[in-house]
Design an enzyme around this catalytic site. Structure first.
Site, short mmCIF file in Angstrom:
data_model
loop_
_atom_site.label_atom_id
_atom_site.label_comp_id
_atom_site.label_asym_id
_atom_site.label_seq_id
_atom_site.Cartn_x
_atom_site.Cartn_y
_atom_site.Cartn_z
N ASP A 1 27.79 9.56 -21.22
CA ASP A 1 28.87 9.79 -20.24
C ASP A 1 29.26 11.27 -20.16
O ASP A 1 29.96 11.67 -19.23
CB ASP A 1 30.13 8.99 -20.63
CG ASP A 1 29.90 7.49 -20.56
OD1 ASP A 1 29.16 7.06 -19.66
OD2 ASP A 1 30.45 6.76 -21.40
N LYS B 1 24.39 9.28 -13.82
CA LYS B 1 25.85 9.06 -13.73
C LYS B 1 26.56 10.25 -13.10
O LYS B 1 27.45 10.09 -12.26
CB LYS B 1 26.43 8.76 -15.12
CG LYS B 1 26.06 7.39 -15.65
CD LYS B 1 26.75 7.09 -16.98
CE LYS B 1 26.42 5.68 -17.45
NZ LYS B 1 27.10 5.33 -18.71
N ASP C 1 33.18 3.91 -16.80
CA ASP C 1 31.96 3.41 -17.40
C ASP C 1 32.31 1.99 -17.88
O ASP C 1 33.36 1.78 -18.47
CB ASP C 1 31.55 4.29 -18.58
CG ASP C 1 30.37 3.71 -19.33
OD1 ASP C 1 29.31 3.55 -18.73
OD2 ASP C 1 30.55 3.38 -20.52
N LYS C 2 31.45 1.02 -17.62
CA LYS C 2 31.81 -0.38 -17.93
C LYS C 2 31.88 -0.65 -19.43
O LYS C 2 32.93 -1.01 -19.98
CB LYS C 2 30.82 -1.35 -17.28
CG LYS C 2 31.17 -2.83 -17.56
CD LYS C 2 30.15 -3.78 -17.02
CE LYS C 2 28.93 -3.91 -17.91
NZ LYS C 2 29.18 -4.63 -19.17
N ASP D 1 33.02 6.85 -22.78
CA ASP D 1 33.14 6.95 -24.24
C ASP D 1 31.84 7.29 -24.95
O ASP D 1 31.83 7.49 -26.16
CB ASP D 1 33.68 5.62 -24.80
CG ASP D 1 32.66 4.49 -24.67
OD1 ASP D 1 31.79 4.58 -23.77
OD2 ASP D 1 32.74 3.52 -25.45
#
Length: 667
Positions: free
Chosen positions: A560, A537, A356-357, A556
């Site tokens: 997610d 996602k 995850d960016k 995080d």
């Protein structure tokens, strides 16, 4: 914690046992075994000596042998009874069968009900050697638990509380409650989780994060129970005590991981049960075959006892759990909390890691990522003035500019006459000079001339999805700041390390494609999924899995959690939300993505040790059982029960030592 000892066939063979108990039983049994062996007729004939004879000397072997059976052997019989009740016969069942057969047969001979040679010395040495093997095993397990027990010792029993009158009072940590104020002097352990209200210091957090460098703490920072205060005196407001502390949470996760079953453990359990059946079958076949061949009953019973002893799945029961205990603690001491053993086991065969960016590859906070200045103005000077102008603004971009100056240890000047320029930016006077800051709208409103180099930098920032902020003095542009969610310095390193291990890297983000591509290009990401909605996602993870990929997801946030749970390995950033942490198989305490390649290293090393141990534990039986049954008696090769016990114990010791070698792995 106590379930760590449930390492044979998945249930607890050593409930209530300890290394000290086996040590005491071993030494006392050894002392009694020596005279049993010395006065044994068989040993006297073997070594050609004659033991002293006196009234009752003939009863030394049976009397001491009986004491050894009940004193040293009873622990195995109790274990066998539990196995049988649980319908999971295993190691204890085989040992008990062997010593009980030897004991009953020897008394039948002693009472002259049949004519044969008693097995007192074989019984005594067998029990003693088995006690030695268990002592070594329990000590190895205790060493694996040791690091967890050391964590428990980090918490002090008492704390200094500041009462409402401002007086200091010594109280038990258990008496503290949320909102209390505690005093921590230099060198003391922090007794609670809390927020630093007064004072500053460098804290040693190595036992929690694995990070060796002291961490600077100032007022408003969170502190964690069990960390060590440096040279400052601190006043801390309590936010968590006892089971609510981060340290207790770490200990709980480690204990759960040490008892969670991996596929290798399930394989070992099935193999141990199968080996038990093979041993009993081999014992029955040995009994029938030698009796059919016309051999004496005492010879046949010795063969049966030796088969039962040598085939004990003792080492097999230890092969995987000891590696599990050591690898879990090795991970914990390096900032890797294993919540589910299967996650760590799968990590060895990973071929794709999805990040995850925001907050994982990037800080999740704005920073100045690039800047341009006019001639005569240095970058640090421009940043110093800009941070002064923006220091009273609450806008996220303004906070990012100020934080960048703080990161560079630049002293921020105090502004005067700070005011917002509605829709355009802000203005303030710094050191007697008025400055304006803002985006393209400010340039347009003030009709300021933008030098070509600045225009080019602004266009490049826009292409990367970054905000371009201008600094103006007397209507002239003197600096341009490109502000964006800053990439973590360590992100490039982790991508490179994963590539070196043959693992592809993908990135998931809700950001625009241009922003995602800019980040991916800068740090070397292989695959980019941009503009992904939170609920989608998990479907991206499934998409990769459908293509035959073994996927790890690193995240995080709450959004997610579904993807973390869907992935083959969910890796949660420790500083993230509780929901994300609960969904992950492995938690990164340091919130450092560079720990991900360490997971792969630990997984591969752990799996290697498991495979080695399973071969050591089970492989030797291919040769040992036929030898014990006496197939090579024609060549003069025959094993006694004591030798069988030594071989079986030796395989256990080899497995224990091999597991301990895992500690040498550099993560």
């Amino acid at each position: 914690m106590e379930n760590m000892n449930s390492h044979h066939n998945g249930h607890d063979k050593h409930a209530g046992h300890s290394p000290e108990m086996f040590r005491e039983k071993f030494w006392l049994s050894l002392i009694m075994t020596l005279p049993v062996v010395f006065w044994s007729v068989h040993i006297q004939e073997l070594f050609g000596y004659r033991a002293p004879e006196f009234f009752g000397s003939a009863w030394i072997p049976p009397v001491l042998g009986t004491i050894i059976f009940f004193y040293g052997g009873w622990v195995f019989i109790q274990g066998a009874w539990r196995e049988i009740k649980d319908r999971l016969p295993g190691m204890m069942t085989l040992i008990s069968l062997a010593i009980t057969v030897a004991f009953l047969f020897s008394w039948i001979v002693q009472l002259q009900l049949i004519e044969a040679e008693a097995l007192w010395w074989e019984l005594a040495t067998l029990v003693t050697i088995m006690l030695l093997g268990h002592w070594i095993e329990m000590r190895s397990i205790a060493q694996a638990q040791g690091a967890l027990q050391e964590l428990a010792k980090l918490l002090p029993d008492t704390a200094t509380r500041i009462n409402d009158q401002g007086e200091e009072e010594k109280v038990a940590v258990s008496e503290l409650k949320k909102g209390d104020l505690v005093l921590v002097r230099p060198g003391e352990s922090i007794p609670v989780d809390g927020v630093l209200q007064k004072g500053k210091s460098d804290l040693d957090e190595s036992m929690i994060t694995g990070e060796s460098r002291p961490v600077k703490k100032v007022e408003g920072d969170e502190v964690v129970a069990g960390t060590i205060n440096g040279e400052g005196s601190l006043r801390i407001e309590v936010t968590g005590t006892g089971d609510e502390t981060k340290l207790s949470g770490i200990m709980r996760l480690v204990a759960e991981a040490q008892t969670s079953k991996s596929r290798a453990q399930n394989l070992a359990d099935r193999a141990a049960q199968l080996l038990t059946g093979v041993a009993i079958t081999a014992g029955v076949i040995t009994l029938i075959a030698w009796q059919f061949a016309g051999m004496p009953i005492d010879f046949t019973i010795v063969r049966v006892v030796t088969v039962l002893v040598i085939a004990c799945p003792h080492a097999l029961g230890l092969a995987v759990p000891l590696v599990v205990a050591i690898s879990t603690m090795l991970g914990a001491t390096n900032g890797l909390l294993v919540r589910d053993r299967r996650g760590l086991e799968e990590a060895r065969s990973l071929d794709t890691v999805i990040f995850d960016k925001t907050g994982t590859l990037t800080l999740g906070e704005f920073r100045v990522v690039d800047m341009s200045t006019t001639e005569g103005v240095s970058e640090d000077e421009a940043l110093r003035i800009a941070s002064g102008v923006e220091s009273e603004s609450e806008h996220p971009i303004a906070r990012g500019i100020v934080k960048t100056a703080e990161d560079r240890k630049i002293e921020i000047p105090s502004p005067e006459g700070f005011r917002a320029l509605t829709g355009k930016g802000v203005a303030a006077t710094v050191e007697g000079v008025e400055y304006h800051m803002g985006g393209p709208a400010l340039i347009k409103a003030e009709d300021a001339e933008v030098p070509p180099a600045f225009e080019k930098a602004s266009e490049a920032a826009a292409e990367r999805g970054q905000a371009a902020i201008y600094l103006l003095r007397e209507g002239k542009v003197i600096a341009l700041f490109a502000v964006a969610d800053a990439i973590r310095q360590e992100s490039r390193e982790v991508v490179r390390d994963l590539h070196e291990r043959g693992i592809k890297v993908a990135m998931l983000t809700g950001d625009a494609q241009a922003v995602a591509d800019a980040v991916a290009e800068e740090i070397g990401i292989d695959t980019v999924y941009a503009e992904v909605l939170p609920e989608d996602k998990a479907s991206k993870v499934k998409e990769l899995q459908a293509g035959g990929k073994k996927v790890a997801m690193v995240g995080d946030g709450v959004n997610d959690a579904p993807a973390l749970a869907t992935a083959d390995i969910g890796i949660a950033i420790g500083a993230g939300t509780d929901v994300a942490v609960e969904a992950g198989h492995i938690v990164l305490v340091r919130s450092d993505p560079r720990d991900i390649p360490r997971i792969v290293t630990l997984s591969r090393a752990t799996y290697g040790k498991m495979v080695q141990n399973l071969w050591w534990a089970a492989g030797y039986n291919i040769v040992a059982i036929p030898l014990a049954a006496g197939v090579l008696i024609g060549l003069g090769i025959i094993l006694t029960p004591a030798v069988g016990a030594i071989l079986m114990s030796a395989s256990t010791v080899i497995v224990a030592i091999n597991a301990q070698l895992l500690r040498r792995v550099k993560l």
